[in-house]
Design a protein around this motif. Structure first.
Motif: not given
Length: 752
Positions: A151, A154-155, A157, A249, A253, A256
């Motif tokens: 990641t 960072q998130a 989406y 979601d 992130t 988690y």
């Protein structure tokens, strides 16, 4: 002939649910009512109940799998990182910003990943015989390293693409009946798991293996496969929970699954499962998950208060909400884990509730639970073969026969590797001692942990105790304005109190050390963040910072100036903390190798029962070893704050992994009975050099920090397997003997 009198053992215990589950339901109702009174604006609404059931669903699904593992007398500390890693893997596979795969392919690959993790855990624990808590703890850290690396902190989406696949993503949404579909999935998993554990052969084999593995093997049960199967179920349940989170979601992130292993283990034990194996019910575990989630929500939501704000000289009442400081929830969850584990031996096995109810009705008390398997447990004498080889060897072979020789040789090779890759950096004296500064903290922790591992225990809390001691010193320096000596004393006292709790719970209450110190891992980490309100503190007297400065800086501070020459050159690169570390290591090494107490430590770890028969107070030995471990971690925390001139709540993160790897690489046995300070120092040097090499800039390339933690995790599990199979099982010696015998038979047949 007189009729034969028989004694009734009473009714068989219920398999699906019983009185314990009824008590949990009553406790849940009372706890929820308490939440309504404390915070009516949240808990009095239907949304709060719906959120509780929805959040319990994911934790409860993982608890179903964990029940099979704990009933098997094993432990799976990797479920939180499995949950996070699968969710991140799904995001990377499905997101248009990365691989952009279809939903079916993404889900199948995630299921395969979960299966691989479960198989890996099972093989490490059963076939390769690594202790369950070490194997799954290593997978936890490796998985967490992968999560952060994939990641980049960072998130991720993918809400836009999720609209194209409503069938899957509807799993995380509310249905026409008004509740989340995850609750339906949760109910189905609970029903299936409860029936399998209570009513099928799989469940019978699981309960029998956990109750007494040797007896189960004698009865024809494939105990090894049963344990692997439990890890598979646990990992797949974590995978399912991760996919449900991905559906809800529509993103992920890096946080988690953080600390979820604590939540899930506490849920299963609160639900009535025995940490000693052989007993547990799926419905109880899921009710325990509801208890833990509800406690977490009550603590996080806080309660409404009224604050008075002065505006233009007028007092104005403002509605606000009181919430606990950062880290407080982690403290309560750690306490909950320890209390939950204590419930099993002191309430459940002693039938406290049943005996009280029988006393009220004037009836005889129920029979005590069977403590099966204890008489068949083997003693630990696994270091003897390596010790015998060392005694019979001569010359340089005597050094090579030492268990700590590998660490010394590895340290030399790693240093030469660094010199080859970057001679301009590596050969510089100041850079060498800069590496030594990073080594000091780890070496101090490894010194104390050597005693614990040699005594046959483990301490998973050393990194957190480092942070707790450092945060205490920083709090006294910055917030209370205390002098340096007071700050040092308070930091050491608080760290030693953590060690005292570890020792009391482990030795006094006879809990497994990894459970007691795992609870302290979360408690100390939470308290460290609580003390500093989750913020970084800095700015205190230079007199305190001298603990982390060079020796020449200390001399100049007190008005002494060394003349130019070799002595001054050394004083300009050697730090106070390095000198102190070597002094502590020298004393600890002499005590462990030559004093009666050191021999008692090694004897206790080698064979606890025989040591007790020989008159050694093994409880005192283990107690003092855990205290020494906390003391060394506390000293490292004090030095950490002085060296960096600040305190960060993440101080000491992953240090328990590094320290355990240092001791094992240095020749210590994870089963106890062996360990040397020289070996642990060499092991710590090897770990420090590995980190330095991975961070080394070679032709513009530097390994990202998150991947370094993955490498260290791999090093730890390899070191443990080397200890089990090379040092103790002597697999190379057995292979040489087999090949020699085969050669002799071949020569004999040709001679005929």
């Amino acid at each position: 002939m007189a009729p034969v009198e028989t004694t009734s053992l009473g009714r068989a215990p219920p398999q699906l649910a019983g009185g314990w589950e009824a008590g949990l339901i009553l406790f849940l109702v009372l706890l929820y009512v308490g939440g309504v009174f404390a915070n009516p604006t949240f808990f009095a609404s239907t949304d709060a109940l719906h959120a509780l059931l929805r959040d319990t669903s994911r934790v409860g699904i993982i608890a179903v799998g964990m029940t099979f593992v704990i009933v098997n007398k094993d432990l799976d500390l990797s479920v939180g990182s499995t949950y996070g890693l699968v969710a991140v893997a799904f995001a990377r596979l499905f997101s248009p910003s990365f691989l952009d795969l279809e939903i079916t392919a993404s889900v199948i690959l995630c299921l395969l990943l979960g299966t691989a993790i479960g198989l890996l855990n099972g093989v490490l624990v059963t076939i390769l015989r690594a202790p369950a808590f070490i194997a799954t703890l290593t997978i936890l850290f490796i998985g967490r390293g992968f999560v952060l690396a994939l990641t980049h902190g960072q998130a991720i989406y993918y809400s836009g693409k999720a609209d194209e696949f409503p069938l899957f993503f509807h799993l995380g949404e509310t249905n026409v009946l008004g509740f989340n579909n995850q609750i339906i999935v949760f109910a189905c998993v609970v029903a299936l798991g409860a029936v399998v554990l209570a009513k099928t052969r799989w469940g019978y084999e699981t309960l029998a293996t956990g109750g007494n593995e040797q007896a189960a093997v004698y009865a024809g049960i494939p105990a090894r496969w049963v344990r692997i199967r439990a890890y598979l179920i646990s990992s797949l349940c974590a995978t399912l929970a991760a996919l449900l989170s991905a559906a809800q979601d529509k993103g992920v992130t890096p946080l988690y699954g953080v600390s979820w292993e604590l939540t899930v283990i506490a849920s299963v034990v609160i639900g009535g499962a025995s940490i000693l194996g052989g007993r547990g019910r799926v419905i109880g575990s899921c009710l325990g998950a509801a208890v833990v989630v509800l406690v977490d929500k009550v603590l996080r939501e806080g309660w409404p208060i009224t604050r008075i704000v002065v505006i233009d000289g007028e007092n104005i009442a403002v509605n606000a909400r009181f919430t606990l400081p950062a880290g407080a929830v982690l403290v309560f969850l750690g306490l909950l884990l320890v209390i939950a584990v204590l419930i099993e031996p002191y309430l459940i096995r002693r039938q406290v509730a049943g005996r009280f109810w029988a006393w009220l009705r004037g009836r005889p008390p129920p029979p005590a639970y069977e403590m099966g398997g204890v008489a068949l447990e083997g003693v630990q004498t696994k270091g003897a073969m390596a010790s015998d080889r060392e005694l019979t060897a001569t010359g340089f072979g005597k050094f090579l026969a030492r268990r700590d020789a590998l660490a010394v040789i590895l340290t030399i090779l790693l240093w030469l590797t660094g010199l080859t890759l970057r001679p301009d950096y590596w050969w510089n004296l100041s850079n060498t001692f800069a590496i030594l500064l990073n080594y000091t903290e780890l070496a101090l922790i490894a010194v104390g942990l050597t005693y614990v591992i040699a005594a046959g225990d483990i301490d998973l809390s050393v990194g957190a105790v480092l942070a707790l001691s450092g945060s205490t010193a920083a709090y006294f320096l910055k917030v209370l304005g205390a002098d340096p000596m007071t700050a040092v004393a308070m930091g050491l006292i608080v760290g030693m109190l953590a060690g005292l709790v570890n020792a009391t719970v482990t030795v006094g209450f006879k809990l497994p050390a990894f459970i007691a110190t795992l609870g302290m891992f979360y408690i100390a980490r939470g308290l460290a963040a609580w003390f500093v309100a989750g913020q970084q503190l800095t700015g205190w007297p230079e007199g305190y910072n001298l603990l982390g400065r060079k020796a020449n800086d200390v001399l100049l501070h007190f008005g002494f100036s060394l003349p130019p020459g070799f002595l001054r050159t050394v004083a300009e690169v050697v730090s106070v903390q390095t000198i102190w570390m070597f002094f502590v290591a020298l004393v600890a090494g002499l005590v462990l190798a030559y004093s009666p107490f050191g021999l008692k430590v090694l004897s206790t770890g080698g064979n606890l029962r025989a040591s007790a028969y020989a008159g050694i107070n093994t409880n005192r030995v283990r107690f003092l070893a855990l205290l020494l471990s906390a003391l060394c971690a506390s000293m490292a925390g004090i030095i950490n704050v002085a060296y960096f001139r600040s305190f960060n709540p993440v101080a000491g993160q992953f240090r328990e992994l590094d320290a355990i790897a240092s001791v094992i690489i240095g020749g210590g046995s994870i089963f106890g009975g062996y360990g040397t300070i020289i070996g642990s120092l060499a092991g710590a040097a090897a770990i420090t050099l590995v980190r330095a090499l991975l961070q080394l800039n070679v032709q513009g390339f530097t390994m990202p920090q998150h991947w370094i933690n993955v490498f260290i995790g791999v090093i730890l599990i390899v070191a443990v397997l080397v200890d089990i199979w090379v040092r103790q099982a002597n697999i190379f010696g057995r292979m040489r003997s087999f090949l020699a015998q085969r050669g002799q038979r071949s020569e004999t047949s040709h001679g005929r």
